[in-house]
Scaffold this motif. Structure first.
Motif, PDB file in Angstrom:
ATOM      1  N   ASP A 190       0.861  -1.193   0.000  1.00  0.00           N
ATOM      2  CA  ASP A 190       0.000   0.000   0.000  1.00  0.00           C
ATOM      3  C   ASP A 190       0.895   1.240   0.000  1.00  0.00           C
ATOM      4  N   GLN A 191       0.272   2.406   0.090  1.00  0.00           N
ATOM      5  CA  GLN A 191       1.032   3.646  -0.050  1.00  0.00           C
ATOM      6  C   GLN A 191       2.096   3.800   1.038  1.00  0.00           C
ATOM      7  N   GLU A 192       1.742   3.501   2.287  1.00  0.00           N
ATOM      8  CA  GLU A 192       2.708   3.640   3.385  1.00  0.00           C
ATOM      9  C   GLU A 192       3.854   2.631   3.238  1.00  0.00           C
ATOM     10  N   GLY A 193       3.498   1.384   2.887  1.00  0.00           N
ATOM     11  CA  GLY A 193       4.506   0.341   2.722  1.00  0.00           C
ATOM     12  C   GLY A 193       5.458   0.653   1.572  1.00  0.00           C
ATOM     13  N   SER A 194       4.914   1.161   0.451  1.00  0.00           N
ATOM     14  CA  SER A 194       5.751   1.505  -0.697  1.00  0.00           C
ATOM     15  C   SER A 194       6.689   2.647  -0.348  1.00  0.00           C
ATOM     16  N   ALA A 195       6.161   3.658   0.365  1.00  0.00           N
ATOM     17  CA  ALA A 195       6.989   4.805   0.761  1.00  0.00           C
ATOM     18  C   ALA A 195       8.120   4.341   1.677  1.00  0.00           C
ATOM     19  N   THR A 196       7.806   3.417   2.588  1.00  0.00           N
ATOM     20  CA  THR A 196       8.817   2.900   3.508  1.00  0.00           C
ATOM     21  C   THR A 196       9.903   2.154   2.738  1.00  0.00           C
ATOM     22  N   ALA A 197       9.484   1.335   1.765  1.00  0.00           N
ATOM     23  CA  ALA A 197      10.459   0.580   0.959  1.00  0.00           C
ATOM     24  C   ALA A 197      11.366   1.544   0.183  1.00  0.00           C
ATOM     25  N   MET A 198      10.770   2.571  -0.404  1.00  0.00           N
ATOM     26  CA  MET A 198      11.575   3.537  -1.175  1.00  0.00           C
ATOM     27  C   MET A 198      12.549   4.273  -0.260  1.00  0.00           C
ATOM     28  N   TYR A 199      12.097   4.598   0.930  1.00  0.00           N
ATOM     29  CA  TYR A 199      12.958   5.291   1.901  1.00  0.00           C
ATOM     30  C   TYR A 199      14.140   4.395   2.275  1.00  0.00           C
ATOM     31  N   LEU A 200      13.867   3.109   2.511  1.00  0.00           N
ATOM     32  CA  LEU A 200      14.939   2.175   2.903  1.00  0.00           C
ATOM     33  C   LEU A 200      15.961   2.015   1.777  1.00  0.00           C
ATOM     34  N   LEU A 260       3.946   8.862 -10.374  1.00  0.00           N
ATOM     35  CA  LEU A 260       3.763   9.472  -9.053  1.00  0.00           C
ATOM     36  C   LEU A 260       4.172   8.550  -7.901  1.00  0.00           C
ATOM     37  N   ARG A 261       3.839   7.265  -8.018  1.00  0.00           N
ATOM     38  CA  ARG A 261       4.062   6.339  -6.906  1.00  0.00           C
ATOM     39  C   ARG A 261       5.452   5.718  -6.899  1.00  0.00           C
ATOM     40  N   ARG A 262       6.249   6.022  -7.921  1.00  0.00           N
ATOM     41  CA  ARG A 262       7.541   5.322  -8.023  1.00  0.00           C
ATOM     42  C   ARG A 262       8.690   6.097  -7.406  1.00  0.00           C
ATOM     43  N   ASP A 263       8.411   7.278  -6.936  1.00  0.00           N
ATOM     44  CA  ASP A 263       9.478   8.108  -6.380  1.00  0.00           C
ATOM     45  C   ASP A 263       9.006   8.662  -5.037  1.00  0.00           C
ATOM     46  N   LEU A 264       9.855   8.496  -4.032  1.00  0.00           N
ATOM     47  CA  LEU A 264       9.466   8.890  -2.677  1.00  0.00           C
ATOM     48  C   LEU A 264       9.143  10.379  -2.585  1.00  0.00           C
ATOM     49  N   VAL A 265       9.946  11.212  -3.269  1.00  0.00           N
ATOM     50  CA  VAL A 265       9.719  12.657  -3.194  1.00  0.00           C
ATOM     51  C   VAL A 265       8.393  13.033  -3.872  1.00  0.00           C
ATOM     52  N   HIS A 266       8.148  12.462  -5.056  1.00  0.00           N
ATOM     53  CA  HIS A 266       6.899  12.776  -5.761  1.00  0.00           C
ATOM     54  C   HIS A 266       5.682  12.295  -4.960  1.00  0.00           C
ATOM     55  N   LEU A 267       5.809  11.115  -4.402  1.00  0.00           N
ATOM     56  CA  LEU A 267       4.717  10.551  -3.591  1.00  0.00           C
ATOM     57  C   LEU A 267       4.451  11.448  -2.380  1.00  0.00           C
ATOM     58  N   SER A 268       5.520  11.889  -1.721  1.00  0.00           N
ATOM     59  CA  SER A 268       5.362  12.751  -0.546  1.00  0.00           C
ATOM     60  C   SER A 268       4.755  14.094  -0.941  1.00  0.00           C
ATOM     61  N   ARG A 269       5.161  14.608  -2.112  1.00  0.00           N
ATOM     62  CA  ARG A 269       4.577  15.877  -2.578  1.00  0.00           C
ATOM     63  C   ARG A 269       3.083  15.730  -2.841  1.00  0.00           C
ATOM     64  N   GLY A 270       2.714  14.618  -3.452  1.00  0.00           N
ATOM     65  CA  GLY A 270       1.291  14.355  -3.693  1.00  0.00           C
ATOM     66  C   GLY A 270       0.525  14.271  -2.382  1.00  0.00           C
ATOM     67  N   MET A 271       1.096  13.594  -1.394  1.00  0.00           N
ATOM     68  CA  MET A 271       0.434  13.450  -0.094  1.00  0.00           C
ATOM     69  C   MET A 271       0.328  14.800   0.631  1.00  0.00           C
TER      70      MET A 271
END
Lengths: 209, 241
Positions: A154-164, B82-93
């Motif tokens: 999901d969105q939180e899990g994907s963000a966490t993976a990208m951060y790691l 949008l969902r493939r980059d942490l910065v873009h995703l965070s900006r969207g959020m």
């Protein structure tokens, strides 16, 4: 309305996740109607779990406390203390219950690292609140050569993976980082898959011949 | 209680029970909608993937007393990057979090919905450093708190008689040296904000990242937070430490 002990029991049960006032009342009545030994067994189980279970000092999974084995630095869970588990492969999950889910598959023979949540700035959960610092420290200290990111898709899990992935790039060791595939569930039909899942399944396709 | 159709952007979601979620949607006709999406956390859910935050969806909803129920959801527009980059995703959020603060339940929000969809589309297709800031400035204007930029918001003196050197949204916008308070304002940042709110948004979005774009982004966050009287957590997480 009820006698004080009954009301207290209903109130305490009602504080559990997913238990509303009606359910709390139903469970309380069930306990009151049960034999005394059944109620005592439940109370003992809650008490024992609370006093004998702690977090594994290595992976933050649940671990049973053992005063004889605890040298003051905490205890290890059954998986971390098992010499037959491969210490060079780490599977990163969000919650201890995800360890159980993967263990049920019987496929993974490495060790785990439980993050204790996923990144969600909107809910006030930042990297500092997760066990990320401890994960990074383990990689070099334990000679880990592969990390499998198994966060929720999901969105939180994907963000966490990208951060790691970003954090791993700063490590001074050579590390293989993989992520569990996202795709079609076994036994489902293609026409019912949503577009996002289908797109990701196509992206994660693999060569078969 | 009846079925209704609308379009919407998923602003955020909360876990509910074993396998459900409560999704908060921004829709043009019904404003902010809070609805239960049943079983979407199960792998075999038909609509789970479509109701992730930032998804732009066509919806069929059942109106409930407190929470509506999502009956059907189809993706209206897939975000490819949008969902493939942490910065873009965070900006969207960050934009979704701000939109959630402004939108009201049961009040049509056509302009806000269109603005958010366009901002997400821009973020997906050609992300620049000022997408979120531009959205925030436009949001302030939409909410009736657009800043005064052509003259001092306090004394009314205009350039070139005075220089506008500070910015305070509580005072109404840019301020001259004599009236200065709030945040410092550089001439370049003043010009960029004027482009965003003065009809040259496309030009502003092409500007590469610099200390000026960081200043404009910081001013936008501070101003929107002051206007909403609320801390924007996702936007703050994006700012350099």
């Amino acid at each position: 309305m009820y006698a004080t002990p009954v009301q207290e029991l209903i109130d305490e049960l009602g504080r559990l996740p997913g238990i509303g006032p009606k359910s709390a009342q139903r469970i309380a009545f069930h306990i009151l109607k049960s034999p005394a030994e059944d109620a005592a067994r439940l109370a003992n189980a809650v008490n024992a779990a609370k006093t004998r279970v702690t977090w594994c000092r290595r992976c933050f999974n649940f671990a049973e406390t053992d005063p004889s084995a605890d040298d003051g630095t905490g205890v290890e869970c059954d998986i971390c203390s098992n010499p037959r588990r491969d210490p060079s492969v780490l599977c990163v999950v969000e919650e201890p219950r995800h360890v159980v889910a993967i263990e049920k598959s019987g496929w993974f023979k490495g060790r785990y690292h439980v993050l204790m949540g996923a990144l969600s700035p909107i809910d006030g959960i930042f990297a500092e609140q997760l066990r990320i610092k401890e994960l990074l420290a383990r990689i070099e200290a334990e000679g880990v050569s592969e990390v499998i990111l198994c966060t929720d898709p999901d969105q939180e899990g994907s963000a966490t993976a990208m951060y790691l992935v970003r954090e791993f790039k700063h490590l001074p060791v050579k590390l293989k980082v993989t992520k569990v595939a996202v795709g079609l569930p076994v036994g489902s039909e293609l026409e019912f898959a949503d577009e996002l899942t289908l797109t990701m399944a196509l992206e994660d396709r693999r060569e078969v011949s | 209680m009846s079925l209704y159709r609308d379009r919407g952007v998923v602003l955020r979601s909360y876990k509910l029970g074993e396998a459900d979620r409560i999704v908060v949607l921004l829709t043009p006709e019904h404003g902010k909608v809070r609805a239960v999406a049943k079983g979407v956390r199960r792998p075999k859910s038909k609509i789970g993937g479509r109701l992730e935050p930032l998804s732009h969806v066509e919806l069929l909803l059942w109106g409930g007393k407190e929470l509506d129920i999502v009956r059907q959801a189809e993706l209206a527009e897939p975000w490819h990057f949008l969902r493939r980059d942490l910065v873009h995703l965070s900006r969207g959020m960050a934009m979704a979090e701000a939109a959630e603060q402004v939108a009201q339940e049961g009040e049509p929000a056509e302009a806000l919905y269109v603005m958010l969809v366009k901002a997400l589309r821009t973020l997906d297709e050609r992300p620049g450093p000022l997408v979120v800031a531009s959205f925030y400035w436009k949001l302030l204007a939409l909410d009736g708190a657009g800043p005064v930029l052509g003259s001092c918001a306090n004394c009314g003196a205009s350039p070139p008689a005075v220089s506008l050197v500070a910015f305070d949204i509580a005072q109404g916008g840019a301020l001259c040296r004599a009236c200065r308070r709030g945040e410092p304002l550089s001439p370049a940042a003043h010009e960029l904000v004027s482009w965003i709110l003065g009809g040259s948004l496309a030009r502003a979005l092409e500007v590469p990242a610099s200390s000026t774009t960081a200043e404009v982004a910081h001013l936008a966050t501070v101003s929107l937070e002051a206007h909403l009287e609320k801390h924007l957590r996702t936007a703050r997480a994006l700012e350099p430490a």
